[in-house]
Motif scaffolding. Sequence first.
Motif, PDB file in Angstrom:
ATOM      1  N   PRO A  36      37.577 -45.409  72.807  1.00  0.00           N
ATOM      2  CA  PRO A  36      37.166 -45.041  71.443  1.00  0.00           C
ATOM      3  C   PRO A  36      37.286 -43.547  71.215  1.00  0.00           C
ATOM      4  CG  PRO A  36      35.256 -45.529  72.800  1.00  0.00           C
ATOM      5  CD  PRO A  36      36.458 -45.896  73.622  1.00  0.00           C
ATOM      6  N   TRP A  58      37.037 -48.739  68.615  1.00  0.00           N
ATOM      7  CA  TRP A  58      35.776 -49.366  68.997  1.00  0.00           C
ATOM      8  C   TRP A  58      35.887 -50.878  68.891  1.00  0.00           C
ATOM      9  CZ3 TRP A  58      31.817 -46.072  70.561  1.00  0.00           C
ATOM     10  CH2 TRP A  58      32.008 -44.728  70.284  1.00  0.00           C
ATOM     11  N   THR A 122      27.319 -46.801  71.260  1.00  0.00           N
ATOM     12  CA  THR A 122      26.936 -48.157  70.864  1.00  0.00           C
ATOM     13  C   THR A 122      25.432 -48.330  71.017  1.00  0.00           C
ATOM     14  OG1 THR A 122      27.417 -48.926  73.114  1.00  0.00           O
ATOM     15  CG2 THR A 122      29.166 -49.146  71.474  1.00  0.00           C
TER      16      THR A 122
END
Length: 369
Positions: A36, A58, A122
């Motif tokens: 990412p 992502w 995340t």
Amino acid sequence: MGGRIRTAVLGAVLALVLVPSAVAASALPASAAGKPTVTLSKSEAGTGGSITVTGSGWRPGTLLMMLICGQSVPARGVIGGTNSCANADGRAVTTDAKGGFSKKLPVAEPPRPCPCVVHVATVTGEKSEADAIFMVAGHAVEPLPKEEGGGRIAVLTDPRLDGSSGLLTWFGSPPSRTLVLTVGNVGTGPVKNPVFQVGTSHGVFAPQWEEQQWRGTIAPGRKAQIRLPVELSAGAHGDYTVSLRYGGKVLAEQPWGVGRPWGVTVFWILLCVVVPAAVFRAGMAVVDRVRPRRSAGRAGRHRGLRPDELTLRMPWVNAAPRTPADDSASPVPALPWFTADNDPGTGAHGQLSAPQENGPTTQTRKGHT
């Protein structure tokens, strides 16, 4: 001579094949390789302004958290963890079907001095993060702390939680497990007695960290199995996440589903049933003691009766009065059933006779008539 020509031709062919492939691989963005990335609309802004954060690579449909953190560089990450970030001014964003996002982030001063980064990570699921260099205008700038030693720890295997819940846990005792994982030293120096931070978080809440020291030395290029105890509070139940952090960086996360302590529920149900029953029995005992008693004469008269005295006694026919002495001495006579010989209403031959005209009964009836 022919061999040299064949070698030169083969080298030219390989160059034609490999050089375009290498150029194309270098031109591919980091997101194409599965890593990412994060880009910013501005590299510097002051407090009160905003910047647009754009990400790619992502996982689709993933919830992310964007923060401005101090004392951080992309090479070393967020050194002080989330304690170095402006958590109150962070923003959450969800990636689209292609794994990208774009959202504005207000600029705020982090609690630690710059160098600063915009840290995106995340919230749930597999751990992924990315940083982009950012400068908060007017914020203090200090050099980064030096790294202690040359050792660096990396996780080599997926963590697991060993142990099980016992009977006491079913009644609200604190659940406990052992976090087991294998780490390796990928640095150039040994790591002696490393101090890890074990955190437990419930749902979307931030983890509560606790320092635990592992006794031992991990030489460069070596690995070791780490076992650290984990314990929750009494009566804890639900979905928890156990995290392991070292050097300000989260190394591993492991979910932990804790069952509800049903023994506590059963105890309260029984308590709600037993206590009212005991109070009722105690109240009835008190009422039985304070209520007035019956008189001694009535009680004695009722207690003195025997079953044979309560039976129905029929009057004896043609029997003389008897004394109490006779009752005890003579047997009980049989019932005086009438027979055809001694019935006063039968004639000499044992048949019933009609009343005579001159009888007293007939004359009496006539006189009344």
